[in-house]
Design a protein around this motif. Structure first.
Motif, PDB file in Angstrom:
ATOM      1  N   ALA A  90      -6.491  -0.086  -9.068  1.00 32.53           N
ATOM      2  CA  ALA A  90      -6.510  -1.514  -8.725  1.00 32.53           C
ATOM      3  C   ALA A  90      -5.099  -1.978  -8.376  1.00 32.53           C
ATOM      4  N   ARG A  91      -5.031  -2.873  -7.377  1.00 29.53           N
ATOM      5  CA  ARG A  91      -3.742  -3.369  -6.917  1.00 29.53           C
ATOM      6  C   ARG A  91      -3.854  -4.860  -6.596  1.00 29.53           C
ATOM      7  N   SER A  92      -2.776  -5.604  -6.831  1.00 38.03           N
ATOM      8  CA  SER A  92      -2.741  -7.033  -6.531  1.00 38.03           C
ATOM      9  C   SER A  92      -1.555  -7.330  -5.624  1.00 38.03           C
ATOM     10  N   TRP A  93      -1.555  -8.529  -5.045  1.00 43.07           N
ATOM     11  CA  TRP A  93      -0.457  -9.015  -4.210  1.00 43.07           C
ATOM     12  C   TRP A  93       0.207 -10.157  -4.978  1.00 43.07           C
ATOM     13  N   LEU A  94       1.385  -9.875  -5.550  1.00 45.27           N
ATOM     14  CA  LEU A  94       2.079 -10.845  -6.390  1.00 45.27           C
ATOM     15  C   LEU A  94       3.528 -10.959  -5.948  1.00 45.27           C
ATOM     16  N   GLN A  95       3.960 -12.185  -5.708  1.00 42.26           N
ATOM     17  CA  GLN A  95       5.337 -12.458  -5.300  1.00 42.26           C
ATOM     18  C   GLN A  95       5.749 -11.582  -4.115  1.00 42.26           C
ATOM     19  N   GLU A  96       4.830 -11.516  -3.134  1.00 42.72           N
ATOM     20  CA  GLU A  96       5.046 -10.807  -1.872  1.00 42.72           C
ATOM     21  C   GLU A  96       5.276  -9.310  -2.068  1.00 42.72           C
ATOM     22  N   LYS A  97       4.651  -8.766  -3.103  1.00 35.73           N
ATOM     23  CA  LYS A  97       4.714  -7.321  -3.343  1.00 35.73           C
ATOM     24  C   LYS A  97       3.337  -6.803  -3.757  1.00 35.73           C
ATOM     25  N   VAL A  98       3.041  -5.560  -3.365  1.00 36.80           N
ATOM     26  CA  VAL A  98       1.841  -4.890  -3.851  1.00 36.80           C
ATOM     27  C   VAL A  98       2.146  -4.338  -5.235  1.00 36.80           C
TER      28      VAL A  98
END
Length: 270
Positions: free
Chosen positions: A181-189
């Motif tokens: 699982a991966r998220s997009w947080l503060q313009e980073k994967v």
């Protein structure tokens, strides 16, 4: 021009929006934010990814076979792109499309092509700036045909050599990524634990039980509640996968048949 886009809904809308134009549209109908994406640009990685989807998400095998064929055909089309072509990659502020942007830049790294991008989140903000409304879209599939056509005409941005180099490096790292699982947080994967959404799902179940004054809540209603309130775009099959995992770990109770998301209800453990 060659257009690369991610997600079945976004692809369908773009094809209708540009039906009078002679552009080639290359689509990837997958969610890069979930599942094993190690070597997903190679046969062994593709097989691993779609096998995981089938076993973990209880997805329809026929639909998965179609998606796998489209995915493989799209990889083949990218490999056949000739030097001198203009490429525009559609993306948005979410993990799946940002990962797709980086993987595609990696796949194009040895080609002498012009790469551009359209970020539909930023394009939508620009599109709505003179209105009293604000529309924070979560993925390109939220855009209608009129909006996509406008973005195509007014929101294409060049990918500089420095940006391309960063995307290529990030794409290579993602193709060696072992997370599920991966998220997009503060313009980073960002890599996440598989359980990243579990507490939020449980909170939604509890809230629905209180608000509806019911003991058990239909799984489909829980899924809708999660989709409607989460900051990160989540698919219904992923949410149900986590609901089933919470049932297996005795953190949720259920009644009915687990044959499909429409045939059972859940409640929080007391």
């Amino acid at each position: 021009m060659i257009l690369i886009i991610f997600g079945a809904a976004a692809t369908c809308s773009l094809k209708h929006a540009l039906k009078s134009n002679s552009h080639e549209i290359i689509s990837f109908p997958v969610d890069f934010s979930i599942g094993p994406i190690t070597n997903i640009h190679k046969k062994i990685g593709i097989q691993h990814y779609f096998t995981w989807l089938q076993s973990a998400l209880h997805s329809n095998r026929g639909n998965l076979e179609d998606d796998q064929n489209v995915f493989c055909n799209s990889l083949q089309k990218i490999s056949e792109i000739k030097d001198g072509e203009q490429i525009t990659i559609w993306t948005c502020e979410n993990a799946s499309e940002q990962i797709g942007l980086r993987i595609c830049c990696y796949l194009l790294k040895d080609k002498n092509v012009e790469v551009n991008s359209i970020n539909t989140f930023h394009a939508m903000n620009e599109y709505m700036k003179d209105t009293e409304l604000r529309m924070d879209i979560r993925h390109t599939g939220d855009c209608n045909m009129t909006q996509l056509l406008h973005f195509y005409k007014h929101s294409i941005c060049p990918v500089t050599e420095e940006m391309k180099s960063d995307y290529v490096e990030a794409g290579e790292n993602l193709l060696n990524n072992n997370s599920i699982a991966r998220s997009w947080l503060q313009e980073k994967v960002v890599d996440e634990k598989e359980t990243k959404d579990d507490q939020f799902i449980q909170n939604c179940v509890k809230r629905l039980q209180i608000n509806d004054n019911k003991d058990y809540i239909k799984a489909t209603i829980v899924i809708g509640e999660v989709i409607g309130h989460t900051d990160q775009p989540l698919s219904d099959v992923w949410i149900e996968y986590r609901i089933r995992s919470l049932i297996d770990s005795y953190q949720l109770e259920y009644e009915g048949s687990l044959q499909s998301m429409r045939t059972y209800k859940v409640r929080a453990m007391e």
